[in-house]
Write a protein that holds these residues in place. Structure first.
Motif, short mmCIF file in Angstrom:
data_model
loop_
_atom_site.label_atom_id
_atom_site.label_comp_id
_atom_site.label_asym_id
_atom_site.label_seq_id
_atom_site.Cartn_x
_atom_site.Cartn_y
_atom_site.Cartn_z
N ASP A 7 -10.56 -1.56 0.10
CA ASP A 7 -9.93 -1.10 -1.15
C ASP A 7 -9.21 -2.21 -1.89
OD1 ASP A 7 -10.87 1.38 -0.53
OD2 ASP A 7 -8.95 2.21 0.13
N GLY A 8 -9.13 -3.41 -1.31
CA GLY A 8 -8.43 -4.50 -1.96
C GLY A 8 -6.93 -4.49 -1.73
N VAL A 9 -6.46 -3.58 -0.86
CA VAL A 9 -5.04 -3.59 -0.49
C VAL A 9 -4.71 -4.91 0.20
CG1 VAL A 9 -3.28 -2.52 0.99
CG2 VAL A 9 -4.87 -1.09 -0.32
N VAL A 10 -5.65 -5.40 0.99
CA VAL A 10 -5.52 -6.67 1.67
C VAL A 10 -6.66 -7.58 1.21
CG1 VAL A 10 -5.69 -7.86 3.90
CG2 VAL A 10 -4.36 -5.75 3.71
N THR A 11 -6.33 -8.77 0.76
CA THR A 11 -7.34 -9.78 0.48
C THR A 11 -7.05 -10.99 1.34
OG1 THR A 11 -6.02 -10.70 -1.34
CG2 THR A 11 -7.65 -9.01 -1.91
N ILE A 12 -8.08 -11.62 1.83
CA ILE A 12 -7.93 -12.75 2.75
C ILE A 12 -8.52 -13.99 2.11
CG2 ILE A 12 -8.55 -13.69 5.01
CD1 ILE A 12 -8.65 -10.81 6.04
N THR A 13 -7.73 -15.03 2.03
CA THR A 13 -8.16 -16.30 1.48
C THR A 13 -8.03 -17.37 2.55
OG1 THR A 13 -7.39 -15.67 -0.72
CG2 THR A 13 -7.77 -18.02 -0.32
N VAL A 14 -9.09 -18.13 2.76
CA VAL A 14 -9.05 -19.23 3.71
C VAL A 14 -8.74 -20.51 2.93
CG1 VAL A 14 -10.36 -20.57 5.40
CG2 VAL A 14 -10.73 -18.09 5.20
N HIS A 15 -7.59 -21.10 3.18
CA HIS A 15 -7.17 -22.32 2.48
C HIS A 15 -7.70 -23.52 3.25
CE1 HIS A 15 -4.59 -20.23 -0.39
NE2 HIS A 15 -4.20 -19.47 0.62
N ALA A 16 -8.83 -24.04 2.80
CA ALA A 16 -9.48 -25.15 3.50
C ALA A 16 -9.54 -26.41 2.65
CB ALA A 16 -10.89 -24.74 3.92
N ASP A 17 -8.80 -26.44 1.54
CA ASP A 17 -8.86 -27.59 0.64
C ASP A 17 -8.60 -28.89 1.39
OD1 ASP A 17 -9.30 -25.79 -1.31
OD2 ASP A 17 -7.45 -26.12 -2.41
N GLY A 18 -9.44 -29.88 1.11
CA GLY A 18 -9.27 -31.19 1.72
C GLY A 18 -10.05 -31.38 3.00
N LEU A 19 -10.58 -30.29 3.58
CA LEU A 19 -11.34 -30.40 4.82
C LEU A 19 -12.80 -30.74 4.51
CD1 LEU A 19 -10.01 -27.36 6.88
CD2 LEU A 19 -9.28 -29.75 6.99
N GLY B 38 -2.25 14.58 -3.46
CA GLY B 38 -1.15 14.27 -2.55
C GLY B 38 -1.65 13.70 -1.25
N GLY B 39 -2.79 14.30 -0.72
CA GLY B 39 -3.35 13.80 0.51
C GLY B 39 -3.85 12.38 0.36
N THR B 40 -4.49 12.12 -0.78
CA THR B 40 -4.99 10.77 -1.03
C THR B 40 -3.85 9.77 -1.13
OG1 THR B 40 -6.87 11.66 -2.24
CG2 THR B 40 -6.33 9.36 -2.64
N SER B 41 -2.77 10.18 -1.79
CA SER B 41 -1.60 9.31 -1.92
C SER B 41 -0.98 9.02 -0.55
CB SER B 41 -0.57 9.98 -2.84
OG SER B 41 0.61 9.21 -2.92
N ASP B 42 -0.90 10.05 0.29
CA ASP B 42 -0.33 9.86 1.63
C ASP B 42 -1.19 8.91 2.45
OD1 ASP B 42 1.69 11.56 0.98
OD2 ASP B 42 0.85 13.32 2.00
N GLU B 43 -2.51 9.06 2.32
CA GLU B 43 -3.43 8.20 3.08
C GLU B 43 -3.29 6.74 2.63
OE1 GLU B 43 -6.71 7.78 5.93
OE2 GLU B 43 -5.20 9.31 5.52
N ARG B 44 -3.16 6.54 1.33
CA ARG B 44 -2.99 5.16 0.83
C ARG B 44 -1.68 4.56 1.30
NH1 ARG B 44 -4.87 1.54 -2.77
NH2 ARG B 44 -3.37 0.23 -3.88
N ALA B 45 -0.62 5.37 1.28
CA ALA B 45 0.68 4.89 1.76
C ALA B 45 0.59 4.48 3.23
CB ALA B 45 1.75 5.96 1.55
N LEU B 46 -0.14 5.28 4.01
CA LEU B 46 -0.32 4.98 5.43
C LEU B 46 -1.13 3.69 5.61
CD1 LEU B 46 0.49 6.38 8.11
CD2 LEU B 46 -1.80 7.39 8.17
N THR B 47 -2.14 3.53 4.75
CA THR B 47 -2.96 2.32 4.80
C THR B 47 -2.12 1.08 4.50
OG1 THR B 47 -4.92 3.55 4.11
CG2 THR B 47 -4.96 1.16 3.78
N VAL B 48 -1.31 1.16 3.45
CA VAL B 48 -0.46 0.03 3.07
C VAL B 48 0.54 -0.29 4.18
CG1 VAL B 48 1.33 -0.75 1.46
CG2 VAL B 48 -0.72 0.41 0.59
N LEU B 49 1.14 0.71 4.76
CA LEU B 49 2.13 0.49 5.83
C LEU B 49 1.48 -0.16 7.04
CD1 LEU B 49 4.96 0.81 6.94
CD2 LEU B 49 4.42 3.18 7.57
#
Length: 329
Positions: A55-67, A8-19
């Motif tokens: 954790d992969g909750v957030v992934t960042i992609t730099v869209h630089a196509d054409g530069l 339950g604690g782990t689930s709460d922490e993940r929910a807080l991370t996502v928020l």
């Protein structure tokens, strides 16, 4: 603490991370705002955001196509000893990379061709993409450097020449003949046909040629797929690494199997090497050794490519570039 409570604690922490991640990366809320809303310190918010990336909750992609990447261009230009190199950011599947490299080659031609030039064009899917993306060009005459292969009219060298000539308003000299035939006598007869002979007669006047690069090992060539199994293996055993306009070269840049060229309706090896400016357009790391081979052969003075191929070329030994027959470029 019980296992259930721990879950339950782990689930709460993940929910807080996502928020926290949603508020920060999607809603553009500040860390201070998020801390106040969640009743935690801003340092805790910072840790949650770092955890979201880990954790992969957030992934960042730099869209630089054409530069373009000027730093990488300068490194590769020196590494290969070429007059010019253009490196573009490109992503997606092979077709998407070919399209982006072709579009960049179109921009390069649009910015550098001068009125009165004779432009020679080979064939290939990258050049098809280039021809579809060309801006208006200065008036130049356009000549096809090879016969045709396959039955797809959109990717035919005749269609490429037609499109480019329409953008330039110059004379178009297509070659209405197959690229490869069964024997040298048939090829010689085709070269004598008036329309074909008129195109071949312009090869000595070509000032800029644009070519694609076929890799034979690893296999990344349309020409390779059209040759019978026995002949394909025979040519690979002879050391073919790459091809430009059906000119087959080895790793060290030597012409391989000249008898094969006798069966082709195409520009000759020495004619191609004598062209003052040869722009090769190619993408994808798998073509690195093929590009290095055609540079060693003197069949490329400029390169338009993507980051993946540029970095793969830099991982190879530097290339010593030979001069063309007779005089330097």
């Amino acid at each position: 603490m019980s296992e259930e409570a721990a879950r339950g604690g782990t689930s709460d922490e993940r929910a807080l991370t996502v928020l926290a991640a949603r508020r920060y990366y999607v809603d553009d809320a500040s860390k201070v705002q998020i801390a106040e809303e969640l009743g935690i310190s801003r340092f805790k918010v910072a840790r949650l955001l770092e955890q979201a990336k880990a954790d992969g909750v957030v992934t960042i992609t730099v869209h630089a196509d054409g530069l373009r990447d000027p730093v990488l261009e300068a490194r590769l230009r020196e590494h290969l000893g070429l007059a010019e190199v253009t490196v573009v950011e490109a992503s997606g599947d092979d077709a998407a990379v070919r399209r982006q490299v072709g579009e960049t080659a179109a921009q390069v031609l649009g910015a550098t061709l001068r009125p009165g030039e004779v432009l020679g064009l080979a064939w290939g899917r990258t050049l098809t993409a280039m021809s579809a993306a060309l801006p208006p060009l200065p008036r130049v005459d356009v000549v096809q450097l090879t016969g045709a292969i396959g039955t797809d009219l959109d990717e035919s060298p005749v269609e490429i020449v037609r499109r480019v000539a329409l953008r330039s308003g110059g004379v178009a000299r297509p070659i209405f003949a197959p690229l490869v035939v069964d024997d040298a006598r048939t090829a010689a007869a085709l070269r004598r046909q008036p329309d074909v002979a008129a195109a071949l007669g312009m090869f000595g006047s070509v000032t800029t040629a644009v070519v694609s690069v076929g890799s034979w090992d690893p296999p990344e060539s349309q020409l390779l797929r059209t040759i019978g199994d026995d002949e394909r293996q025979e040519l690979l055993d002879a050391g073919v690494r790459a091809e430009v306009a059906s000119l087959l070269v080895s790793d060290d840049g030597q012409l391989v199997a000249p008898a094969f060229q006798d069966r082709c309706v195409t520009i000759a090896y020495e004619q191609m090497r004598a062209v003052p400016r040869i722009v090769a357009a190619a993408g994808g790391a798998r073509k690195a050794r093929a590009v290095a081979a055609i540079v060693r052969a003197g069949l490329c003075t400029e390169l338009v490519t993507d980051r993946a191929l540029a970095e793969a070329l830099l991982a190879l030994p530097p290339v010593a570039v030979p001069g063309p027959p007779g005089a330097g470029r």
